[in-house]
Design a protein around this motif. Structure first.
Motif, PDB file in Angstrom:
ATOM      1  N   GLN A 110      28.610  28.706  55.051  1.00 36.63           N
ATOM      2  CA  GLN A 110      29.052  27.311  55.014  1.00 36.63           C
ATOM      3  C   GLN A 110      28.287  26.475  53.986  1.00 36.63           C
ATOM      4  N   ARG A 111      27.182  27.009  53.472  1.00 36.57           N
ATOM      5  CA  ARG A 111      26.396  26.273  52.490  1.00 36.57           C
ATOM      6  C   ARG A 111      26.658  26.740  51.061  1.00 36.57           C
ATOM      7  N   ASP A 122      28.943  13.719  56.121  1.00 37.66           N
ATOM      8  CA  ASP A 122      28.103  14.569  56.970  1.00 37.66           C
ATOM      9  C   ASP A 122      28.993  15.270  57.987  1.00 37.66           C
ATOM     10  N   SER A 123      29.011  16.607  57.977  1.00 36.08           N
ATOM     11  CA  SER A 123      29.937  17.363  58.816  1.00 36.08           C
ATOM     12  C   SER A 123      29.235  18.553  59.454  1.00 36.08           C
ATOM     13  N   THR A 124      29.898  19.123  60.428  1.00 40.84           N
ATOM     14  CA  THR A 124      29.460  20.375  61.047  1.00 40.84           C
ATOM     15  C   THR A 124      30.624  21.346  61.015  1.00 40.84           C
ATOM     16  N   GLU A 137      27.213  24.908  61.631  1.00 43.12           N
ATOM     17  CA  GLU A 137      26.260  24.618  60.552  1.00 43.12           C
ATOM     18  C   GLU A 137      26.468  23.178  60.060  1.00 43.12           C
ATOM     19  N   ARG A 138      25.382  22.395  60.052  1.00 45.24           N
ATOM     20  CA  ARG A 138      25.482  21.030  59.542  1.00 45.24           C
ATOM     21  C   ARG A 138      25.450  21.059  58.016  1.00 45.24           C
ATOM     22  N   ILE A 139      26.477  20.496  57.405  1.00 44.66           N
ATOM     23  CA  ILE A 139      26.629  20.545  55.953  1.00 44.66           C
ATOM     24  C   ILE A 139      27.159  19.210  55.458  1.00 44.66           C
TER      25      ILE A 139
END
Length: 253
Positions: free
Chosen positions: A12-13, A99-101, A105-107
């Protein structure tokens, strides 16, 4: 069993990794200013009394779009190394960092707000609301990002380079200016490069002493930063853009 805690980068990153590799050639220079947000907060409070809510980033997007339309050299992008070319866009598209999840995963994800050269505040807010309400695992806005997550890193990097190579198409992917905010936390100011010639960073609003008509008073102030790509414009043009956005926010009616 012990270990050093090392693990593979979360898929996700990957889009953030590819983006940071893409912006390495940027000639980033940073400016900032204080903005008196009295007029914006007054308008926001009146709208809330009428059951209409506006995000602070919507005001910044609106002001930035109007100003960039008057500064075509800043509403532009550079491409090419051997024969560099500058593409000036006929319309203004803002890129908003969100700002999302995703999959636990916070991304940070980015979504586009087009037509800011002609849009009104309601149109901007409706778009911001739609972006924030969407599930990043299903929202069409983030389909390309999810594809990058699924591709092996080598192919993902190649795909990212291919889609960002054309400055003409880049506006459809990265916008023509960027807005990112950390004002919901106790952050006064910060400086970021959003992949566009102009990036605006929005800090929190706090009461600070200001001078009006020769007297010191207190006003709600916000730190507004501007990063610009020195390959495309110079400091004088960037300062004009920042000053005009400040004026637009302070004179909001």
């Amino acid at each position: 069993m012990g270990g050093d805690g090392t693990s593979a980068l979360a898929p996700q990153r990957r889009h953030t990794l590819y983006f940071l590799e893409y912006i390495r050639p940027f000639g980033a220079v940073f400016l900032d200013t204080e903005v008196d947000m009295t007029a914006v907060l007054r308008h926001r409070a009146a709208a809330r009394a009428g059951d209409r809510r506006y995000s602070l980033v919507s005001y910044v997007l609106l002001a930035g779009g109007a100003v960039l339309a008057k500064h075509p050299d800043a509403n532009a992008a550079i491409s090419g190394r051997g024969r560099p070319r500058v593409t000036r866009y006929a319309t203004v598209t803002g890129k908003l960092a969100v700002d999302s999840t995703l999959a636990g995963e916070r991304i940070v994800l980015s979504a586009l707000v087009p037509g800011l050269d002609t849009a009104g505040l309601d149109e901007v807010q409706d778009r911001v609301d739609a972006i924030k309400a969407g599930d990043p695992a299903e929202h069409d806005e983030f389909r390309g990002v999810r594809l990058l997550h699924r591709l092996p890193p080598l192919l993902g990097r190649l795909a990212y380079r291919m889609v960002t190579r054309s400055a003409v198409r880049r506006q459809e992917l990265l916008g023509s200016f960027s807005v990112t905010s950390l004002g919901h936390r106790p952050v006064d100011g910060f400086y970021s490069v959003g992949g566009t010639t102009i990036t605006l960073g929005v800090g929190r609003i706090v009461d600070r002493p200001v001078v009006r008509d020769g007297a010191v008073t207190v006003a709600p102030s916000m730190r507004l930063s501007l990063a610009f790509d020195h390959r495309v414009i110079d400091g004088a043009e960037a300062a004009d853009v920042l000053a005009d956005i400040k004026d637009a926010l302070e004179g909001f009616a």
